[in-house]
Motif scaffolding. Structure first.
Motif, PDB file in Angstrom:
ATOM      1  N   VAL A  92       4.635   3.236  -8.025  1.00 49.62           N
ATOM      2  CA  VAL A  92       4.372   2.747  -6.666  1.00 49.62           C
ATOM      3  C   VAL A  92       2.881   2.691  -6.393  1.00 49.62           C
ATOM      4  O   VAL A  92       2.367   1.690  -5.878  1.00 49.62           O
ATOM      5  CB  VAL A  92       5.104   3.621  -5.623  1.00 49.62           C
ATOM      6  CG1 VAL A  92       4.687   3.232  -4.206  1.00 49.62           C
ATOM      7  CG2 VAL A  92       6.613   3.489  -5.789  1.00 49.62           C
ATOM      8  N   GLY A  93       2.167   3.752  -6.756  1.00 50.81           N
ATOM      9  CA  GLY A  93       0.724   3.772  -6.527  1.00 50.81           C
ATOM     10  C   GLY A  93       0.004   2.646  -7.245  1.00 50.81           C
ATOM     11  O   GLY A  93      -0.855   1.960  -6.667  1.00 50.81           O
ATOM     12  N   ALA A  94       0.374   2.429  -8.485  1.00 45.54           N
ATOM     13  CA  ALA A  94      -0.257   1.357  -9.262  1.00 45.54           C
ATOM     14  C   ALA A  94       0.042  -0.007  -8.655  1.00 45.54           C
ATOM     15  O   ALA A  94      -0.843  -0.864  -8.555  1.00 45.54           O
ATOM     16  CB  ALA A  94       0.211   1.412 -10.711  1.00 45.54           C
ATOM     17  N   MET A  95       1.289  -0.221  -8.227  1.00 45.64           N
ATOM     18  CA  MET A  95       1.646  -1.516  -7.655  1.00 45.64           C
ATOM     19  C   MET A  95       0.931  -1.755  -6.335  1.00 45.64           C
ATOM     20  O   MET A  95       0.423  -2.857  -6.071  1.00 45.64           O
ATOM     21  CB  MET A  95       3.167  -1.617  -7.467  1.00 45.64           C
ATOM     22  CG  MET A  95       3.642  -2.981  -7.000  1.00 45.64           C
ATOM     23  SD  MET A  95       3.080  -4.385  -8.013  1.00 45.64           S
ATOM     24  CE  MET A  95       3.764  -3.973  -9.622  1.00 45.64           C
ATOM     25  N   VAL A  96       0.853  -0.739  -5.488  1.00 48.93           N
ATOM     26  CA  VAL A  96       0.160  -0.884  -4.207  1.00 48.93           C
ATOM     27  C   VAL A  96      -1.318  -1.222  -4.445  1.00 48.93           C
ATOM     28  O   VAL A  96      -1.870  -2.131  -3.808  1.00 48.93           O
ATOM     29  CB  VAL A  96       0.311   0.398  -3.359  1.00 48.93           C
ATOM     30  CG1 VAL A  96      -0.617   0.374  -2.153  1.00 48.93           C
ATOM     31  CG2 VAL A  96       1.763   0.563  -2.905  1.00 48.93           C
ATOM     32  N   LEU A  97      -1.963  -0.523  -5.366  1.00 46.63           N
ATOM     33  CA  LEU A  97      -3.376  -0.791  -5.666  1.00 46.63           C
ATOM     34  C   LEU A  97      -3.562  -2.175  -6.275  1.00 46.63           C
ATOM     35  O   LEU A  97      -4.485  -2.910  -5.897  1.00 46.63           O
ATOM     36  CB  LEU A  97      -3.923   0.273  -6.614  1.00 46.63           C
ATOM     37  CG  LEU A  97      -4.110   1.671  -6.027  1.00 46.63           C
ATOM     38  CD1 LEU A  97      -4.492   2.654  -7.134  1.00 46.63           C
ATOM     39  CD2 LEU A  97      -5.151   1.666  -4.922  1.00 46.63           C
ATOM     40  N   ALA A  98      -2.712  -2.532  -7.218  1.00 44.44           N
ATOM     41  CA  ALA A  98      -2.846  -3.838  -7.879  1.00 44.44           C
ATOM     42  C   ALA A  98      -2.681  -4.980  -6.883  1.00 44.44           C
ATOM     43  O   ALA A  98      -3.397  -5.987  -6.953  1.00 44.44           O
ATOM     44  CB  ALA A  98      -1.832  -3.959  -9.015  1.00 44.44           C
TER      45      ALA A  98
END
Length: 200
Positions: A169-175
């Motif tokens: 989730v964190g990676a997707m939100v940042l990306a």
């Protein structure tokens, strides 16, 4: 004016939920008005309250339906077992942290697209979101325990599931947050997290 059948009413309700799912994911719950939502569903504005008491009630149902669909994809991956592309969790990570998922603003997993909205809204929406998160954690933990074949405890599997979901989730939100202004950074986030999401 002729009355609609139960089947038509159910179909209209489903159209509203599906339209809201697309719009809420793409724009956020607060940014979507009922008139725009009903237009997207192909229905009149006045009909909304025949189906839902409030937009928050609809948002909770959208959260439930979106997580159910997303968890169905996870279940299919797990049921597929190990394959040429690796373990089920490897496939989930690769699919989740893909450019296609990042760019699907109105679709994909609700865990990333509705995360901010869930934190800003009432308990009804937060409970629906929390139930979806729990579904992911149970599914991840069960698969992690299976893949480790008794080498880890249930508590360790649960801890790893929390780490995995948080990384995804964190990676997707940042990306998504930097995609338009720094596409190379967005790709780096996805690439790096794909490579290390399953490192414990």
């Amino acid at each position: 004016m002729p009355r609609i059948t139960k089947e038509e009413k159910a179909r209209n309700r489903q159209n509203i939920v599906e339209a809201a799912g697309r719009l809420f994911r793409a724009q956020g719950i607060d940014a979507v008005g009922i008139a725009d939502l009903m237009k997207e569903a192909g229905l009149t504005h006045g009909g909304f309250y025949n189906h839902f008491a409030s937009k928050d009630d609809l948002a909770a149902e959208v959260c439930n339906a979106s997580f159910a669909a997303s968890l169905g994809v996870l279940e299919e991956a797990v049921d597929g077992g190990d394959g040429p592309a690796g373990s089920p969790l490897r496939r989930v990570v690769d699919d989740y942290l893909s450019a296609a998922h990042r760019d699907a603003a109105d679709g994909g997993c609700p865990s990333a697209s509705l995360v901010t909205d869930a934190g800003r809204h009432n308990d009804t929406i937060q409970r629906s979101y929390a139930a979806g998160v729990e579904g992911y954690l149970r599914g991840f933990a069960a698969e992690l325990a299976r893949e480790q074949d008794g080498e880890i405890t249930w508590r360790q599997a649960r801890d790893r599931a929390v780490l995995l979901l948080s990384r995804l989730v964190g990676a997707m939100v940042l990306a998504r947050a930097v995609r338009d202004v720094q596409p190379e950074l967005s790709e780096e986030i996805l690439r790096t997290c794909r490579a290390h999401a399953l490192d414990y």
